[in-house]
Design an enzyme around this catalytic site. Structure first.
Site, PDB file in Angstrom:
ATOM      1  CB  CYS A 174       0.593   1.557   3.989  1.00  0.00           C
ATOM      2  SG  CYS A 174      -1.354   1.268   3.837  1.00  0.00           S
ATOM      3  CB  CYS A 193      -0.893   0.007   1.370  1.00  0.00           C
ATOM      4  SG  CYS A 193      -1.611   1.495   1.573  1.00  0.00           S
TER       5      CYS A 193
END
Length: 105
Positions: free
Chosen positions: A33, A30
């Site tokens: 992230c 991600c």
């Protein structure tokens, strides 16, 4: 970095903490992230006596993602006294995150 990535029981982690626990539900693939990692490091460094920061890889712990209804990554969940008290989805600047956390510390 003092951000904890491994632990025994998640419930034990929450129960054993004498300070609020900020859990970063993330996945290594991600991009947003990855953007949160240095922000969380900064928050951890500034609040290390008042807050515990933990990263949970939802690929490794899908049952926790389900239990806490994680629908977007990253999702930050703040636990106080073992209970979820706040939730933030997406990338948040460090100053905004620090401001939001202050009322729970």
């Amino acid at each position: 970095m003092a951000v904890k990535k491994q632990f025994g029981s998640f419930q034990d982690l929450l129960a054993d903490s004498d300070v609020p626990v900020l859990v970063d539900f993330y996945a290594p693939w991600c991009g947003p992230c990855q953007m949160m990692t240095p922000i969380l490091e900064q928050v951890n460094n500034q609040l290390k006596q008042k807050l515990r920061v933990v990263k949970i890889n939802t690929d490794n712990y899908p049952h926790l993602g389900t239990k806490y209804q994680i629908a977007a990554l990253p999702t930050l969940v703040l636990f106080k006294n073992g209970q979820a008290v706040d939730r933030i989805e997406g990338v948040v600047p460090a100053d905004g995150l620090l401001l939001r956390l202050q009322s729970f510390l």
